[in-house]
Each structure stands twice: as structure tokens, then as C-alpha cells.
Design a protein around this motif. Structure first.
Motif, short mmCIF file in Angstrom:
data_model
loop_
_atom_site.label_atom_id
_atom_site.label_comp_id
_atom_site.label_asym_id
_atom_site.label_seq_id
_atom_site.Cartn_x
_atom_site.Cartn_y
_atom_site.Cartn_z
N GLY A 1 0.76 -1.24 0.00
CA GLY A 1 0.00 0.00 0.00
C GLY A 1 0.79 1.29 0.00
O GLY A 1 0.28 2.32 -0.45
N SER A 2 2.04 1.27 0.50
CA SER A 2 2.79 2.53 0.58
C SER A 2 3.05 3.17 -0.78
O SER A 2 2.95 4.40 -0.90
N PRO A 3 3.34 2.40 -1.84
CA PRO A 3 3.48 3.06 -3.15
C PRO A 3 2.18 3.72 -3.61
O PRO A 3 2.21 4.77 -4.25
N ILE A 4 1.04 3.10 -3.28
CA ILE A 4 -0.24 3.69 -3.65
C ILE A 4 -0.48 4.98 -2.87
O ILE A 4 -0.90 6.00 -3.43
N LEU A 5 -0.20 4.94 -1.57
CA LEU A 5 -0.37 6.13 -0.74
C LEU A 5 0.56 7.26 -1.20
O LEU A 5 0.12 8.41 -1.31
N LEU A 6 1.80 6.93 -1.52
CA LEU A 6 2.73 7.94 -2.01
C LEU A 6 2.28 8.50 -3.35
O LEU A 6 2.36 9.71 -3.59
N SER A 7 1.80 7.61 -4.21
CA SER A 7 1.31 8.05 -5.53
C SER A 7 0.13 8.99 -5.39
O SER A 7 0.08 10.05 -6.03
N ASN A 8 -0.82 8.64 -4.54
CA ASN A 8 -1.98 9.50 -4.32
C ASN A 8 -1.59 10.81 -3.65
O ASN A 8 -2.18 11.86 -3.93
N THR A 9 -0.58 10.77 -2.77
CA THR A 9 -0.13 11.98 -2.11
C THR A 9 0.47 12.96 -3.10
O THR A 9 0.13 14.14 -3.11
N ILE A 10 1.37 12.45 -3.95
CA ILE A 10 2.00 13.36 -4.92
C ILE A 10 0.98 13.83 -5.95
O ILE A 10 1.09 14.95 -6.48
N TRP A 11 -0.03 13.00 -6.22
CA TRP A 11 -1.09 13.43 -7.14
C TRP A 11 -1.93 14.52 -6.51
O TRP A 11 -2.27 15.52 -7.16
N GLY A 12 -2.28 14.35 -5.23
CA GLY A 12 -3.04 15.38 -4.53
C GLY A 12 -2.26 16.69 -4.44
O GLY A 12 -2.82 17.77 -4.65
N LEU A 13 -0.97 16.60 -4.15
CA LEU A 13 -0.12 17.80 -4.11
C LEU A 13 0.00 18.43 -5.49
O LEU A 13 0.03 19.66 -5.63
N ALA A 14 0.05 17.58 -6.51
CA ALA A 14 0.15 18.10 -7.88
C ALA A 14 -1.12 18.85 -8.27
O ALA A 14 -1.05 19.90 -8.93
N MET A 15 -2.28 18.33 -7.86
CA MET A 15 -3.54 19.02 -8.15
C MET A 15 -3.59 20.37 -7.43
O MET A 15 -4.07 21.38 -7.96
N ALA A 16 -3.06 20.39 -6.20
CA ALA A 16 -2.99 21.64 -5.45
C ALA A 16 -2.05 22.62 -6.15
O ALA A 16 -2.32 23.82 -6.24
N ALA A 17 -0.93 22.10 -6.67
CA ALA A 17 0.02 22.95 -7.39
C ALA A 17 -0.61 23.49 -8.68
O ALA A 17 -0.39 24.66 -9.05
N GLN A 18 -1.40 22.67 -9.35
CA GLN A 18 -2.10 23.14 -10.56
C GLN A 18 -3.06 24.27 -10.22
O GLN A 18 -3.12 25.29 -10.93
N THR A 19 -3.80 24.11 -9.12
CA THR A 19 -4.72 25.17 -8.69
C THR A 19 -3.96 26.44 -8.33
O THR A 19 -4.42 27.55 -8.61
N ALA A 20 -2.79 26.27 -7.72
CA ALA A 20 -1.98 27.43 -7.35
C ALA A 20 -1.50 28.18 -8.59
O ALA A 20 -1.49 29.41 -8.62
N ILE A 21 -1.12 27.44 -9.63
CA ILE A 21 -0.67 28.07 -10.87
C ILE A 21 -1.80 28.89 -11.49
O ILE A 21 -1.63 30.05 -11.86
N LEU A 22 -2.99 28.28 -11.59
CA LEU A 22 -4.14 29.00 -12.14
C LEU A 22 -4.61 30.09 -11.17
O LEU A 22 -5.09 31.14 -11.60
N GLY A 23 -4.47 29.83 -9.87
CA GLY A 23 -4.92 30.79 -8.86
C GLY A 23 -4.18 32.10 -8.91
O GLY A 23 -4.74 33.16 -8.59
N HIS A 24 -2.94 32.07 -9.35
CA HIS A 24 -2.16 33.30 -9.45
C HIS A 24 -2.49 34.07 -10.73
O HIS A 24 -1.88 35.11 -11.00
N MET A 25 -3.46 33.57 -11.49
CA MET A 25 -3.89 34.27 -12.70
C MET A 25 -5.21 34.99 -12.49
O MET A 25 -5.81 35.47 -13.45
N GLY A 26 -5.69 35.04 -11.24
CA GLY A 26 -6.87 35.83 -10.95
C GLY A 26 -8.08 35.03 -10.53
O GLY A 26 -8.14 33.81 -10.67
N GLU A 27 -9.08 35.77 -10.00
CA GLU A 27 -10.28 35.15 -9.47
C GLU A 27 -11.10 34.45 -10.53
O GLU A 27 -11.70 33.40 -10.29
N ALA A 28 -11.12 34.99 -11.75
CA ALA A 28 -11.90 34.38 -12.83
C ALA A 28 -11.36 33.00 -13.19
O ALA A 28 -12.12 32.06 -13.43
N ALA A 29 -10.04 32.88 -13.21
CA ALA A 29 -9.42 31.59 -13.54
C ALA A 29 -9.71 30.56 -12.46
O ALA A 29 -9.96 29.38 -12.75
N ILE A 30 -9.71 31.00 -11.18
CA ILE A 30 -10.02 30.08 -10.08
C ILE A 30 -11.46 29.58 -10.20
O ILE A 30 -11.73 28.39 -10.08
#
Length: 450
Positions: free
Chosen positions: A244-273
Motif C-alpha cells: 500500500g505505501s506506493p499507492i499512498l505515495l502516488s496518491n499523495t503526490i497526485w493530490g499535491l500536484a492538483m494543489a500545485a495546478q490550482t496554485a498556478i491558475l490561482g495566481h492568474m486571478g479570481e476568474a481563472a479560479i
């Protein structure tokens, strides 16, 4: 060998599990959608603030689901071997890990909400709205962890109806409470964002209680008891960590990646968010069957290996790949056709509406890739025993290709949100080439001790 499996039982099991799990997922997404739509009619700042706060919820979801997927992969094999005692021990391990992760995330969010949301955007009105929502909704994390781990244990033994019933009750409760608490109907005070958070928290508590009562009173397969969660099997825990640890790590980095994607779009303004929130929520709504097919696959492949029927695995994998592509084409067509209709429910700016339309058009294309590679890798390959491959694959595509290229487009070349969104979703197509090769080499079939 025939391309398609000719066993009626295979199709019955796959589509039954997929439909029931898909309906559960649909209703679960409906909980977020009800928040999304009702707050979208309240104000754009409220919608954007909750969208950012829900990135933390998404990270929790990925962490807990990582624990649960490992639990399903192991327990489905034990179910195939009719080893109920080990399933009970595995359920205890999954529950403990899910609760631990939810507590850690609660501590971070409750004590540092401003700092967490500031990672996504500098818009103070959006941060303020998100903090208001986050301080309440974070108390739902532990209830979500308990519910998810119990439902995962039940899913591993092909008990899926209860998850649908629970999700449906959660949706009804959430919608009703959203209606009265956000806008102040039926004599209740108008609480806005706080009302939405209270509604979701209440729904999560009730669904947790319903699942506990079902497990204690009505389940006849696993027959979990309180003492099962007080016992600890060290050898099984080591096996769980290995699987299970590879699955947990995979899901963790995926969740962090989705947060990073939102952060990238989030810095482009409220409309993009706001546009990203709408497009992502609708995407989740129409792809419930796609994600359900991965869960159904994990149970079927795991159970088949547990039964020792290794001769069936190759034909199962070939047939499943065809089914994934058909589901992807259907899902893409639905998303493209409904994109204009759903935006009529939102009170947002013209800029946000235009961006949302463009984002959904992109998703209607990339979803075909998602529908193939995601269940092929997380359903077939993971449940076959190769749990590390998806981790390495996500690390390479997301952190070495997608996020760096998207950050360059946003912060160096100052390209449009649409171009950046295309970069962010490009991995869904690129991963298909890897999935085709990996699945059809069949080197992923292995025992837990491999």
C-alpha cells in the motif's frame, strides 16, 4: 484467444460494480456540486474561496483513498481465498492509517488556514472566504476517514449497495441544509459560506454513523467487531506497507500536484479560479463511471488472482481495455454537449464563463485518455501486484513534465489561462502510450511478496 471475454459472469460483475460504485461517486460529487452551484449563485468570491479550501479536501481524499485502495487490493485477494479473518485484520490497519492522516491534516488546516490558502492565491477576498469555510469543514476529516475505510472494506468483498445509500442520504441532507443555511430560508439565519460548511459537516457525521450501524448490525460477510480494531497484526502490517505505501505515495503526490495546478491558475486571478472550479466539478460529475471502472477492476482482478484463476487474467485485461476506451468516448461526448447548459446555473463574470467553456472543451478531449490510462494503470496494473509503477509514472509525468512546463507558461512566458490549462492536462493523453505497453506485457501479475 478471443479479444472479448465470453463469460457472462465477468460482464455482470464488472458492470454491476461499475454502475453501483459510479452512482455512489456521482452522489459524492453531487455533495461538492451542491456547494459549488449554491455558492456560485451567492458570490464569485465565495465560490473561489471554497474552491481553494476544497483543494485541501481533495488532498485528504487522495490520502485516504490511497490507504483504501491498498486495503481493497489486499482484501479482494483474501476474499477470493475466502480468508475472512485476515480481511478483518486488514480493515483495522486501514482504519488506523486513514484516521492518523486525517488528524495530521486537521492540525495543519485548523491552526494555519491563512498560510495554507496563501499558497494558492494572493487574492485577499478569496483567502478570507476560504478560511471561513475551512475552519468548519476541517472537523469533517476524521468522519470522512472512518466512513471511507469501512466502505473500502465492504467494497473488497463486493458489498457496494450500502455505499450508494449512504452517499444518497448525504447528498439530500447537504442540499437541504445548504438551501436553508446559505441563504437563510425557512427562518434560519443567512450564514453564506459558513452555512455551506456546516451543511457538509453535518452530512459527513450522519453518513459515518449510518455506515457504522450497517457494519455492526447488517453486514454478514466481514462481520467486523470493535475488538478487530483493537488488535494489531505486525506481519500483515508489513505486508500492507509493502503493497500500500506506493499507492499512498502516488496518491499523495497526485493530490499535491492538483494543489500545485490550482496554485498556478490561482495566481492568474479570481476568474481563472472560478472557471477551474466549475470545469473540474462538472468533469468529476461526468467521469464518475470512468473512476468507478477502475475500482471495479481492482476488485475483479484481485479476486481472480486470489482464487488462483491466473489463466483468465490476460483475456480480462484485453477486454477491459476496450471497455475503457468506449467509456471514454461516451464521457467526452456528454461533457462536450452539456458544457453550455451547466454554466446557466452560475452567476459569474463573462470572463470566468468563457474560461470555463474553454476548460470543459479541453477536458472533453483529454477525458478519453483519462478513461483508458487511469483504470488500466490503477485498476489492472496495481491490483495485479505492481503497485510501484503508477508511483514512478506519476512522478515523471506530473513533476518532471506537466508542472514545470505549466509554470514556465504561466510565470515566464505569461501565456493565457487556456494554454496553461492544456499543459496541465496533457499528461492524460501522454500516459496512454505508457499504459498500452505496460498492460499488454503482463509483467504486472505478481504475488504480494514479490
Amino acid at each position: 484467444m478471443s479479444l472479448f471475454v465470453r463469460e457472462k459472469g465477468f460482464y455482470k460483475s464488472f458492470f454491476w460494480l461499475t454502475i453501483i460504485i459510479g452512482m455512489q461517486n456521482l452522489i459524492s460529487v453531487g455533495v461538492n456540486l451542491s456547494d459549488n452551484v449554491m455558492l456560485g449563485g451567492y458570490s464569485e468570491s465565495a465560490l473561489s474561496g471554497v474552491a481553494l479550501a476544497n483543494q485541501i479536501q481533495f488532498l485528504l481524499h487522495m490520502l485516504v483513498m490511497g490507504v483504501c485502495e491498498g486495503l481493497v487490493i489486499m482484501s479482494s485477494r483474501f476474499w477470493g481465498a475466502k480468508d475472512l479473518g485476515t480481511i478483518q485484520k486488514a480493515a483495522s490497519i486501514g482504519m488506523r492509517m486513514a484516521i492518523l492522516l486525517s488528524i495530521v491534516l486537521w492540525i495543519i488546516v485548523f491552526f494555519f488556514p491563512d498560510e495554507v490558502l496563501s499558497l494558492f492565491t494572493k487574492e485577499q477576498s478569496v483567502i478570507a472566504a476560504g478560511v471561513e469555510y475551512l475552519r468548519i469543514i476541517c472537523f469533517s476529516y476524521i468522519f470522512f476517514a472512518v466512513t471511507s475505510s469501512l466502505l473500502a472494506s465492504l467494497r473488497s468483498v463486493e458489498t457496494v449497495k450500502i455505499a450508494f445509500v449512504v452517499s444518497l442520504s448525504t447528498l439530500v441532507i447537504n442540499i437541504c441544509l445548504n438551501y436553508v443555511l446559505i441563504y437563510g430560508h425557512w427562518g434560519f439565519p443567512e450564514l453564506g459560506i459558513s452555512g455551506s460548511a456546516i451543511a457538509t459537516l453535518t452530512a459527513r457525521i450522519i453518513e459515518c454513523l449510518v455506515v457504522i450501524v450497517y457494519v455492526k448490525r447488517f453486514d454478514r460477510k466481514i462481520q467486523l467487531k470493535l475488538q478487530n480494531f483493537l488488535q494489531f497484526d505486525r506481519q500483515l502490517f508489513k505486508q500492507y506497507i509493502r503493497v500500500g505505501s506506493p499507492i499512498l505515495l502516488s496518491n499523495t503526490i497526485w493530490g499535491l500536484a492538483m494543489a500545485a495546478q490550482t496554485a498556478i491558475l490561482g495566481h492568474m486571478g479570481e476568474a481563472a479560479i472560478a472557471a477551474n472550479s466549475i470545469a473540474t466539478t462538472i468533469f468529476q460529475l461526468v467521469t464518475v463511471i470512468v473512476y468507478a471502472s477502475a475500482s471495479a477492476t481492482a476488485v475483479l482482478i484481485g479476486k481472480t488472482i486470489g482464487e488462483g484463476s491466473m489463466d483468465k487474467i490476460v483475456s480480462y485485461a484485453k477486454t477491459l481495455q476496450i471497455l475503457y476506451i468506449l467509456l471514454g468516448l461516451l464521457t467526452g461526448a456528454v461533457l462536450f454537449l452539456i458544457k453550455d447548459l451547466v454554466l446557466g446555473f452560475y452567476s459569474i463574470s463573462d470572463e470566468a464563463k468563457t474560461l470555463a467553456l474553454h476548460f470543459m472543451t479541453v477536458l472533453s478531449i483529454t477525458v478519453v485518455g483519462t478513461a483508458y490510462q487511469m483504470p488500466a494503470l490503477t485498476g489492472i496494473v496495481r491490483s495485479g501486484g505492481d503497485t510501484r509503477f503508477v508511483l514512478y509514472n506519476d512522478l515523471i509525468f506530473m513533476w518532471l513534465i506537466v508542472l514545470p512546463s505549466s509554470a514556465l507558461c504561466a510565470f515566464v512566458f505569461n501565456l493565457s489561462p487556456l494554454v496553461i490549462f492544456i499543459c496541465l492536462k496533457s499528461d492524460q493523453i501522454l500516459k496512454c502510450f505508457v499504459a498500452i505497453v505496460k498492460v499488454n506485457r503482463y509483467k504486472w501479475i505478481r504475488a504480494f511478496n514479490s
